[in-house]
Write an enzyme that holds these catalytic residues in place. Structure first.
Site, PDB file in Angstrom:
ATOM      1  N   SER A  11      41.744   1.647  -0.647  1.00 27.88           N
ATOM      2  CA  SER A  11      41.951   2.486  -1.778  1.00 27.88           C
ATOM      3  C   SER A  11      40.948   3.549  -2.245  1.00 27.88           C
ATOM      4  O   SER A  11      39.725   3.020  -2.117  1.00 27.88           O
ATOM      5  CB  SER A  11      42.194   1.571  -3.117  1.00 27.88           C
ATOM      6  OG  SER A  11      42.525   2.453  -4.338  1.00 27.88           O
ATOM      7  N   ALA A  60      30.901   7.502  -8.694  1.00 30.71           N
ATOM      8  CA  ALA A  60      31.467   7.023 -10.037  1.00 30.71           C
ATOM      9  C   ALA A  60      32.469   8.468 -10.313  1.00 30.71           C
ATOM     10  O   ALA A  60      32.169   9.308 -10.946  1.00 30.71           O
ATOM     11  CB  ALA A  60      30.317   7.099 -10.944  1.00 30.71           C
ATOM     12  N   GLY A  62      35.359   7.761 -11.772  1.00 33.98           N
ATOM     13  CA  GLY A  62      35.792   7.365 -13.121  1.00 33.98           C
ATOM     14  C   GLY A  62      37.492   7.465 -13.342  1.00 33.98           C
ATOM     15  O   GLY A  62      38.167   7.814 -14.114  1.00 33.98           O
ATOM     16  N   LEU A  63      38.083   7.098 -12.137  1.00 27.93           N
ATOM     17  CA  LEU A  63      39.563   6.823 -12.190  1.00 27.93           C
ATOM     18  C   LEU A  63      40.163   8.128 -12.494  1.00 27.93           C
ATOM     19  O   LEU A  63      41.309   8.197 -13.113  1.00 27.93           O
ATOM     20  CB  LEU A  63      40.015   5.750 -13.339  1.00 27.93           C
ATOM     21  CG  LEU A  63      40.028   4.076 -12.623  1.00 27.93           C
ATOM     22  CD1 LEU A  63      39.853   3.281 -13.830  1.00 27.93           C
ATOM     23  CD2 LEU A  63      40.949   3.849 -11.750  1.00 27.93           C
ATOM     24  N   CYS A 119      37.079  -2.277 -10.684  1.00 33.38           N
ATOM     25  CA  CYS A 119      36.210  -0.697 -10.875  1.00 33.38           C
ATOM     26  C   CYS A 119      35.020  -1.138 -11.441  1.00 33.38           C
ATOM     27  O   CYS A 119      35.114  -1.511 -12.719  1.00 33.38           O
ATOM     28  CB  CYS A 119      37.145   0.466 -11.513  1.00 33.38           C
ATOM     29  SG  CYS A 119      36.144   1.836 -11.735  1.00 33.38           S
ATOM     30  N   LYS A 154      42.448  -7.113  -5.752  1.00 34.47           N
ATOM     31  CA  LYS A 154      41.041  -6.736  -5.369  1.00 34.47           C
ATOM     32  C   LYS A 154      40.040  -7.222  -6.270  1.00 34.47           C
ATOM     33  O   LYS A 154      39.841  -6.532  -7.475  1.00 34.47           O
ATOM     34  CB  LYS A 154      41.247  -5.060  -5.246  1.00 34.47           C
ATOM     35  CG  LYS A 154      39.899  -4.615  -4.603  1.00 34.47           C
ATOM     36  CD  LYS A 154      40.262  -3.255  -4.066  1.00 34.47           C
ATOM     37  CE  LYS A 154      38.817  -2.659  -3.205  1.00 34.47           C
ATOM     38  NZ  LYS A 154      39.025  -1.380  -2.855  1.00 34.47           N
ATOM     39  N   ILE A 180      36.189  -6.544  -0.662  1.00 39.50           N
ATOM     40  CA  ILE A 180      35.556  -6.629  -2.114  1.00 39.50           C
ATOM     41  C   ILE A 180      35.597  -5.166  -2.432  1.00 39.50           C
ATOM     42  O   ILE A 180      35.822  -4.288  -1.598  1.00 39.50           O
ATOM     43  CB  ILE A 180      34.035  -7.093  -2.359  1.00 39.50           C
ATOM     44  CG1 ILE A 180      33.290  -6.172  -1.351  1.00 39.50           C
ATOM     45  CG2 ILE A 180      33.962  -8.401  -2.222  1.00 39.50           C
ATOM     46  CD1 ILE A 180      31.696  -6.374  -1.514  1.00 39.50           C
ATOM     47  N   THR A 182      33.327  -1.858  -4.529  1.00 37.12           N
ATOM     48  CA  THR A 182      32.022  -1.583  -4.450  1.00 37.12           C
ATOM     49  C   THR A 182      31.275  -2.269  -5.354  1.00 37.12           C
ATOM     50  O   THR A 182      31.622  -3.036  -6.286  1.00 37.12           O
ATOM     51  CB  THR A 182      32.008  -0.129  -4.966  1.00 37.12           C
ATOM     52  OG1 THR A 182      32.642   0.128  -6.222  1.00 37.12           O
ATOM     53  CG2 THR A 182      32.745   0.875  -4.012  1.00 37.12           C
TER      54      THR A 182
HETATM   55  O1  RRO Z   1      37.382   5.955  -9.489  1.00 38.09           O
HETATM   56  C1  RRO Z   1      36.406   5.265  -9.318  1.00 38.09           C
HETATM   57  O2  RRO Z   1      35.305   5.711  -9.819  1.00 38.09           O
HETATM   58  C2  RRO Z   1      36.490   4.154  -8.793  1.00 38.09           C
HETATM   59  C3  RRO Z   1      37.199   3.205  -8.651  1.00 38.09           C
HETATM   60 BR1  RRO Z   1      38.804   3.074  -9.572  1.00 38.09          BR
HETATM   61  C4  RRO Z   1      36.982   1.818  -8.118  1.00 38.09           C
HETATM   62  O3  RRO Z   1      37.956   1.050  -8.049  1.00 38.09           O
HETATM   63  N1  RRO Z   1      36.017   1.763  -7.221  1.00 38.09           N
HETATM   64  C5  RRO Z   1      35.092   2.608  -7.120  1.00 38.09           C
HETATM   65  O4  RRO Z   1      33.938   2.574  -6.682  1.00 38.09           O
HETATM   66  N2  RRO Z   1      35.490   3.764  -7.972  1.00 38.09           N
END
Ligand code: RRO
Length: 294
Positions: A11, A60, A62-63, A119, A154, A180, A182
């Site tokens: 993902s 980062a 931030g979704l 996240c 996850k 896993i 991050t």
């Molecule tokens: O979007 C992110 O910053 C992010 C997410 Br949602 C996640 O699950 N893991 C990540 O390393 N970055």
């Protein structure tokens, strides 16, 4: 869920478009996992959102996402062309939100869901949900009630005891676990004397986290009653075989695509096949968890 081969796109790597998923399937991936999508659209953080570390990437983002209503058309288009399962990664700020995004994703054609409860750097979702066994169980239960499709959870490595959370998710009905997400990390620039990422902290992926991910899969396998999907620093068939031996039934590849391109999925699958043949095994399932023997 049957996969044609044990490799999947992790993902967060290639967003939401049917075209980018197709290029990964052309590279040999056995399944696709989308970037996480929530109930409402989000801008994500300002740049810089990614920084190269010595043996991996720190992000980062931030979704950032279009929101599930803005994504359903893309799910439909992807389903029309893809020949492998499409797993939609979802997040929410409450158990009800997870359930409602799950319902919409499945109605649009998702073959399975991966719950992002890990996240590392967005408040009130992600690992803030996945680090509490009771809240995690409630999220899994509500999503399971909302859909009959497989639900994968996850997990975050940024916890004291990942096994406790794995057990909580599987008791609540999770069909599989991905280990896993991050590892919480940061980078500081000596010249500006400031953190590099706009959000200051982010999540480390790639080669640097492989031994951490491998240990998590190994520990979870000892207690989990559901299949595990290994994720974290996998870049070759040998990495993948190590995860299978630790207890994973499949692996996800993400950061390695940047260096190796989409064909990393095919070369990994071919390499696993050659390893099995050379060692006299007939299938992947024969080596899942094999390193646990005493
Ligand atoms: O979007 C992110 O910053 C992010 C997410 Br949602 C996640 O699950 N893991 C990540 O390393 N970055």
């Amino acid at each position: 869920m049957k996969l044609a081969n044990p490799t999947m796109l992790a993902s967060g790597i290639l967003g939401y478009s049917a075209e980018s998923f197709q290029s990964i399937v052309n590279g040999g991936a056995g399944a696709i996992v989308t970037k996480s999508v929530g109930l409402k659209s989000r801008m994500g953080y300002a740049n810089p959102t990614v920084v190269q570390a010595k043996f991996g990437l720190i992000n980062a983002m931030g979704l950032p996402n279009p929101g599930i209503d803005g994504f359903v058309e893309e799910i439909r288009e992807a389903k029309a062309v893809l020949t492998v399962p499409l797993i939609v990664s979802i997040y929410g700020f409450s158990a009800d939100e997870y359930a409602s995004v799950a319902q919409k994703a499945v109605a649009a054609g998702a073959d399975a869901l991966e719950l992002n409860v890990s996240c590392p750097h967005v408040r009130e979702t992600g690992s803030e949900i996945g680090q509490d066994p009771r809240i995690l169980a409630e999220v899994v239960r509500k999503v399971k009630m909302a859909t009959r499709k497989p639900v994968i959870v996850k997990l975050s490595p940024n916890v004291t005891d990942i096994v406790e959370l794995a057990e909580s998710a599987s008791h609540a009905g999770a069909d599989a676990l991905t280990a896993i997400n991050t590892v919480k990390a940061m980078a500081i620039d000596a010249e500006t004397a400031m953190p590099i990422l706009n959000n200051r902290v982010g999540g480390l992926s790639g080669q640097a986290i492989k031994p951490i991910a491998l240990r998590c899969v190994y520990d979870i396998w000892e207690r989990a009653k559901v299949p595990i999907i290994g994720c974290g620093g996998i870049a070759s068939w040998r990495d993948a075989v190590e995860f299978l031996l630790a207890g994973a039934s499949a692996v996800q590849i993400g950061t390695a695509i940047a260096a190796k391109g989409p064909n990393v999925f095919r070369s990994t699958t071919i390499g696993i096949g050659n390893y099995l043949k050379k060692k006299g095994f007939r299938s992947v399932s024969e080596i899942v968890g094999l390193s646990h023997r005493k």
